[in-house]
Design an enzyme around this catalytic site. Structure first.
Site, short mmCIF file in Angstrom:
data_model
loop_
_atom_site.label_atom_id
_atom_site.label_comp_id
_atom_site.label_asym_id
_atom_site.label_seq_id
_atom_site.Cartn_x
_atom_site.Cartn_y
_atom_site.Cartn_z
N ASP A 61 13.69 68.18 45.36
CA ASP A 61 14.90 67.69 46.03
C ASP A 61 15.00 68.28 47.44
OD1 ASP A 61 17.41 66.76 46.67
OD2 ASP A 61 18.41 67.62 44.92
N GLY A 82 12.50 64.89 41.76
CA GLY A 82 13.37 64.95 42.92
C GLY A 82 14.85 64.99 42.59
N HIS A 83 15.65 64.47 43.52
CA HIS A 83 17.11 64.60 43.49
C HIS A 83 17.72 63.97 42.24
CE1 HIS A 83 21.09 65.08 45.24
NE2 HIS A 83 21.33 63.78 45.09
N PHE A 84 17.36 62.74 41.94
CA PHE A 84 17.85 62.06 40.75
C PHE A 84 16.85 62.27 39.62
CE2 PHE A 84 20.28 59.59 43.97
CZ PHE A 84 21.55 59.87 43.48
#
Length: 323
Positions: A272, A298-300
């Site tokens: 992320d 990553g972020h999600f």
């Protein structure tokens, strides 16, 4: 075997089949059947708040709080993986997903106000105790609830949600911090590309192992459709500005962690670029028993590691949340 014996054997088999079939039809509904998601709205101070619900209402409750720029749709695959054991509620904040988007002169788009809306929703739904799943914007909203009502929170699952200064010391936050200091359209203009399709897709692809294969493009396309509604990008810019109210409250939330020691599971996408892993490890200073898992995504993170996160949650909640 004579014909009479053969006939009786066939009848016995048939009778057994009928008995088994009848027993099966009379059997109670299996846990899998209780994982179906239903969709609801509640009126909170005249604002329609949408939420997803699944699982038996007499089971321990999980309150799932989404991030930016998404909605409860980020939990679409996670909910059925938990709802056989838990009562799961996943709301959309006003201005997000299927909830109302009141005009900005009629509704204050701030983290304080969003937290008040979700707090009132939990009261309306009779949620006196719940475990939290917080991601991105869900963290400052959820921590406001936890600090105000520590007796309600049974456990916390944190997925790329910040509560420490170390988590904001990266390139992504520099133009946002400039906007906090100087709320002008010139500063806001630097943030607006984040609200276009390139910025939204970036959140679903940057730092992921294999986004082409593992992340459904429907996810960012749906988020973008919500962002493209008239007036929504101004709402998001106002929420960017309001994010500046969160770091001053970090000491309060950290004090809550130290005093109440809520069971915590950290499942963090280490790729992320918004909330990097530097924001995950400081939790262990205040919660030495917290369980930290840095995931190669990553972020999600649910898009690529949903199965792993669900498995970790089931184990963690099974040990820490009383049924």
């Amino acid at each position: 075997m004579n014909s009479s014996s053969s006939t009786w054997a066939r009848l016995a088999v048939a009778a057994g089949f009928v008995a088994v079939t009848a027993a099966a039809s009379a059997a109670p509904v299996t846990p899998a059947a209780s994982t179906a998601v239903t969709y609801h709205t509640a009126s909170i101070d005249g604002v329609k708040v949408f939420y997803r619900e699944a699982g038996p209402k007499n089971a321990p409750t999980l309150l799932l709080l989404h991030g930016f720029p998404t909605s409860s749709q980020m939990f679409r695959n996670l909910i059925p993986k938990l709802a056989d054991r838990y009562h799961v509620i996943a709301p959309d904040y006003p201005g997000y997903g299927q909830s109302d988007q009141p005009p900005m002169d009629k509704f204050t788009y701030s983290f304080d106000n969003q937290a008040k809306v979700i707090d009132k929703l939990t009261s309306q739904l009779g949620l006196t105790k719940y475990a939290l799943y917080v991601q991105d914007y869900g963290a400052p909203i959820g921590y406001r609830l936890a600090a105000a009502h520590p007796e309600r929170v049974t456990a916390i699952v944190v997925q790329n949600g910040n509560a420490y200064d170390e988590g904001l010391d990266n390139e992504f936050w520099q133009p946002v911090k400039e906007y906090w200091k100087d709320k002008t359209e010139a500063k806001a203009a630097k943030l607006r590309p984040l609200l276009e399709i390139g910025g939204t897709k970036w959140q679903y692809t940057e730092g992921f192992r294999n986004p082409d294969a593992n992340v459904s493009p429907d996810a960012w396309m749906l988020d973008q459709a919500y962002l493209d509604r008239p007036g929504n990008k101004d709402v998001q810019i106002e929420m960017f500005y309001s994010y500046g109210t969160n770091p001053p409250r970090y000491p309060e939330w950290q004090a809550y962690f130290r005093k109440h020691q809520p069971p915590m599971l950290l499942v963090w996408g280490k790729g992320d670029k918004i909330f990097p892993a530097a924001g995950a490890t400081p939790y262990l200073r205040d919660l030495p028993k917290a369980e930290l898992h840095l995931l190669d995504t990553g972020h999600f993170a649910l898009e690529e590691e949903g199965d792993k996160i669900a498995k970790l949650m089931r184990d963690f909640l099974g040990r820490n949340v009383k049924r």
